[in-house]
Design an enzyme around this catalytic site. Sequence first.
Site, short mmCIF file in Angstrom:
data_model
loop_
_atom_site.label_atom_id
_atom_site.label_comp_id
_atom_site.label_asym_id
_atom_site.label_seq_id
_atom_site.Cartn_x
_atom_site.Cartn_y
_atom_site.Cartn_z
N SER A 20 0.85 -1.19 0.00
CA SER A 20 0.00 0.00 0.00
C SER A 20 0.89 1.24 0.00
CB SER A 20 -0.90 0.00 1.23
OG SER A 20 -0.10 0.17 2.37
N LYS A 21 0.23 2.39 -0.05
CA LYS A 21 0.97 3.65 -0.16
C LYS A 21 2.04 3.81 0.91
CE LYS A 21 -2.30 6.50 -2.63
NZ LYS A 21 -3.57 7.12 -2.40
N ARG A 22 1.76 3.24 2.09
CA ARG A 22 2.75 3.45 3.14
C ARG A 22 4.06 2.72 2.87
NH1 ARG A 22 2.98 -0.69 6.66
NH2 ARG A 22 1.40 -2.24 6.18
N GLY A 80 5.60 3.23 0.17
CA GLY A 80 6.30 4.10 -0.78
C GLY A 80 5.64 4.02 -2.14
#
Length: 527
Positions: free
Chosen positions: A276-278, A280
């Site tokens: 996911s976005k976390r 990167g």
Amino acid sequence: MRRDFDSRQPIADSPPCYHKTVTSKSNVRVRFAPSPTGQLHVGNARTALVNWLYARQTGGTMILRIEDTDIERSEARFETQLIDDLNWLGLDWDEGPDAGGPYAPYRQSDRTPIYREYAERLLSEGKAYLCFCTEAELQRQRELAHAEHRQPIYPGTCRKLDPAEALQRRANGETGAIRLQIPERPIRFHDIVHGQVEFSNEVVSDPIILRSSGMPVYNYVVVIDDALMKITHVIRGDDHLSNTPKQVALYEALNWPVPEFAHLSTILGADRERLSKRHGATSIANFREMGVLPEALTNYLALLGWAPSGGTREIFSPPELVKEFTLERVTPSPAVFDMEKLYWLNRHYIKESALGKIVDLAAPFFGSAGLLPAQLEDATRIWFERVVSLLVASVDRLDQLPGRAAHIFSFDPSAALASPDNADVLGSSNAGAVFSAFTVKILDLQSCGEALTAERFKAIMNEVKAETLAKGKELFHPVRIMLTGSHSGPEFDKLIPILEEGSTLPLPKHVMSVVERVKVFNEARGK
Ligand code: GLU
């Protein structure tokens, strides 16, 4: 042996499935069916790639279908970007909202009347029923199931209604959803990645196909579209595996052949959590902005969950993938996204690419850093090619190039003199003598109006060596600091002509010549 709706473990030895569509290779029709609700994520890009590889390999047809039934979250700009990202990856399609085709329209929001028609057909054939349960009632049922540790399955309240009575209630103005009646037997299907899969009907709710608002639901529209578009292989992420029994029940209710399925594994981050976005960069736009080459990304995405038989080969250009990729060798286990491996592939493709191509791709990064004009004149382009070829072997991604070019574009002698990294060199016994001797030679050269070529520079260094008796690092490190601010960096015989020529070009940020550098360095050290 059965598997529960939420256990997601395929069963190995289930009885033969009811349907297995036999398709001759040339009849293969696959689709990528994204929802335009955000950026194209690597997981979806891999789904698109695998569909494309399969279509191109089998001489089949690739279809792009836009699934925009979620009107709240779907946006036209995401559809445009999606198409752009797919094109950037080198993927194309034979039918789609932009390309047209025999089964148009290819955007679900343009197909609403079709969905109504088939829902009514299912209702009139008694395979679906009207449901008047209120949201409050459904919520109460869910809470009860939760309290009794049961799966929150719709209890079938409205299944028992007399159909004629239900139709009368609707005619009288009562709003109701349409639900499909799930058959009282296990639901089985074949999956190329997971084998034979079976779900007990006890864990599959009668799904709503048309909401009381008239809006159709994903599990329903996907079947209508796949069937009408004659899709033979549904290749998608395994987050849809648990939706598949409902879809298979729909095919059966409509008396339509069930396609082959291939559910691709989830992509995880290094911590083994869903990517996911976390973690990167996860969208194609992110990788594009980082200067990852599309060939590197497609090669990497193909290797997520797939390896060729009997080999450790990892480099595959898109045409090689079309030849070698096999759906049958795709593993059901989750794949961990390994950024270092992507960078390794990117370095490979950067190295393999023609310099002109890398220069074209690199120029915008220098443009947005304020180092190059938007349009390169011939002389600037030739010079910039030398800059790129000097630095390109040192980067994982093209967006790192402007930073690596700091030796050329930025020179801060005060910072160089204050840097702890330079303290040893600056404090060495020969440094002062090297600075002075080098300065004298460079200023002499300038006063004679002679050009500083790589050969002339070499000769000057030999003279400085003879005069100061400094050699090796003692000689070169002070000169490097004097010219670039750092004691390490690219080879002088390439760097010197770049600095000299760069200083004559009309660039947004002036590149200092060697003599300019020597002068400001001496000013900063008070000489
Ligand atoms: N629109 C769905 C998604 O983006 C597609 C699912 C499918 O391929 O059936 O997840």
